[in-house]
Design an enzyme around this catalytic site. Structure first.
Site, PDB file in Angstrom:
ATOM      1  N   ASP A  95      -0.785  -7.432   8.033  1.00  0.00           N
ATOM      2  CA  ASP A  95      -2.250  -7.425   8.048  1.00  0.00           C
ATOM      3  C   ASP A  95      -2.786  -8.145   6.816  1.00  0.00           C
ATOM      4  OD1 ASP A  95      -1.369  -5.418   6.313  1.00  0.00           O
ATOM      5  OD2 ASP A  95      -3.051  -4.087   6.759  1.00  0.00           O
ATOM      6  N   GLY A 140      -0.314  -5.182   0.693  1.00  0.00           N
ATOM      7  CA  GLY A 140      -1.584  -5.294  -0.014  1.00  0.00           C
ATOM      8  C   GLY A 140      -1.555  -6.293  -1.141  1.00  0.00           C
ATOM      9  N   GLY A 169       0.826  -1.204   0.000  1.00  0.00           N
ATOM     10  CA  GLY A 169       0.000   0.000   0.000  1.00  0.00           C
ATOM     11  C   GLY A 169       0.856   1.248   0.000  1.00  0.00           C
ATOM     12  N   GLU A 206       6.418  -5.341   7.797  1.00  0.00           N
ATOM     13  CA  GLU A 206       5.752  -4.242   8.503  1.00  0.00           C
ATOM     14  C   GLU A 206       6.328  -3.936   9.882  1.00  0.00           C
ATOM     15  OE1 GLU A 206       2.891  -5.692   5.385  1.00  0.00           O
ATOM     16  OE2 GLU A 206       4.232  -6.628   6.850  1.00  0.00           O
TER      17      GLU A 206
END
Length: 396
Positions: free
Chosen positions: A179, A148, A96, A171
């Protein structure tokens, strides 16, 4: 170059990606300046979605998320298959737009990250649930796949990777956590490899992905288009038929030709100590177990890598994966939304972005500074119910 240095370099490179260009909105167009291209075959039986934001390594923004969701909604009773791929030779999707999320959150404009994460997680859930329908989702993954991009591919019924795969979820190096359903799929990988990947951000290559189940099939990149054409021309579009077709692209001869000396998985070679260390009941126990393997260079380097990550992010990641093992994908994504929105308000997210993207000094000042300064009560707050951080995926 050792593994620690390689990991540091690729993480820094990928997180620097930023493209604030305005996206042309034309959901079902296949014009070359759109960031999402779509093609329909055989009276909508097959819908092909192509990521086309090449300058940004196909990093996702909100409009791309919404466009893919709109395309899925065009399926009808005749639709049997979605194919998602990339127009870039370098990347499937690099994640992202981190800078945009950080800028909005720092200005306390939390509406954007709330909408972005909410729509992204609902899309990931929709993709995952296609596996339980007559319509399947197949991913062709070449090059970089992070963040993403993992959400768009890991929940596929079939995940085809090339010899160029660079898969990672780094991350914890910028104050976030893996996530897009990471708490679900990482918790289900063998030998506690998911906990290892989530905490370290280790870069997975093709052999690693095939070994641990991140990928289901191999196909040489220069044969991707031929394989897609063969799939489109199938008389019966079923997983069994596609699996049979894929076997002709996954021969020992092709594996040897394209992977060569990289056909053996390093994760497989190191799985015993990874399994032993990363089965720890707490993050502190994982650190203690790693110290017991100092004679193994890999394990010693991993401990050094972990000490560079955000302590809060590692603690949150450990708890997400621990909880995710007993949750459905929908429940996981609802949990991750609560955690993501709290991370947007966390010092370490801004500090990670500052260090990696803005100042590029790669010396983040994490707060708290060590995992031993963080209590379980501190981490539990990330998971507490709050209407402001609630996302209803299950009933959406």
């Amino acid at each position: 170059m050792n593994e620690m240095k390689r990991l540091e370099m690729i993480t820094k490179h990928l997180l620097l990606i930023n493209d604030n260009s305005i996206i042309k909105t034309n959901n079902l167009s296949s014009e070359s300046d759109d960031n999402i291209l779509v093609n329909n075959y055989n009276n909508n039986a097959i819908i092909r979605i192509t990521l086309n934001r090449k300058k940004a390594l196909n990093s996702l923004n909100l409009e791309m998320v919404n466009t893919i969701d709109d395309i899925i909604n065009t399926k009808n009773d005749n639709t049997r298959l979605f194919i998602i791929d990339s127009n870039s030779e370098r990347a499937f999707c690099a994640g992202g737009d981190i800078r945009m999320l950080a800028n909005a959150s720092k200005e306390k404009h939390f509406e954007y990250p709330s909408t972005f994460f909410g729509n992204e997680y609902k899309l990931d859930n929709k993709i995952a649930n296609l596996a339980h329908t007559n319509t399947k989702w197949i991913s062709f993954i070449n090059g970089i796949c992070m963040g993403g991009g993992v959400g768009l591919s890991i929940h596929s019924s079939i995940r085809i990777v090339s010899e160029n795969l660079k898969f990672a979820m780094p991350e914890t190096g910028i104050g976030l956590f893996p996530d897009v359903g990471g708490s679900y799929f990482l918790s289900r990988l063998p030998y506690n490899i998911g906990m290892f990947l989530g905490l370290t951000g280790y870069r997975v290559n093709t052999a690693d992905a095939l070994f641990c189940g991140i990928a289901t099939h191999f196909c040489p990149f220069d044969k991707f288009e031929q394989l897609k054409g063969d799939i489109i021309n199938l008389n019966a579009i079923t997983i069994d038929e596609i699996d049979t077709l894929l076997s002709s692209y996954n021969t020992d001869e092709l594996v040897n030709q394209y992977l060569g000396n990289k056909k053996n998985s390093k994760l497989e070679e190191q799985k015993d100590w990874i399994n032993d260390c990363f089965q720890g009941d707490t993050l502190e126990e994982i650190f203690d177990r790693l110290r017991g393997y100092k004679e193994i260079e890999w394990a010693d380097n991993i401990l050094k890598i972990l000490k560079t990550k955000s302590p809060s992010s590692m603690k949150v990641t450990f708890e997400c994966i621990r909880r995710g093992k007993s949750l459905s994908i929908s429940e996981v994504l609802e949990m991750e939304f609560k955690v993501a929105m709290r991370c947007m308000r966390n010092h370490d997210f801004y500090e990670g972005v500052r260090s990696v993207i803005i100042d590029k000094d790669n010396t983040p000042n994490w707060n708290p500074k060590t995992i031993y300064d963080i209590t379980q009560e501190d981490i539990d707050q990330y998971f507490n119910d709050d209407p402001e951080f609630s996302l209803n995926i299950i009933d959406s």
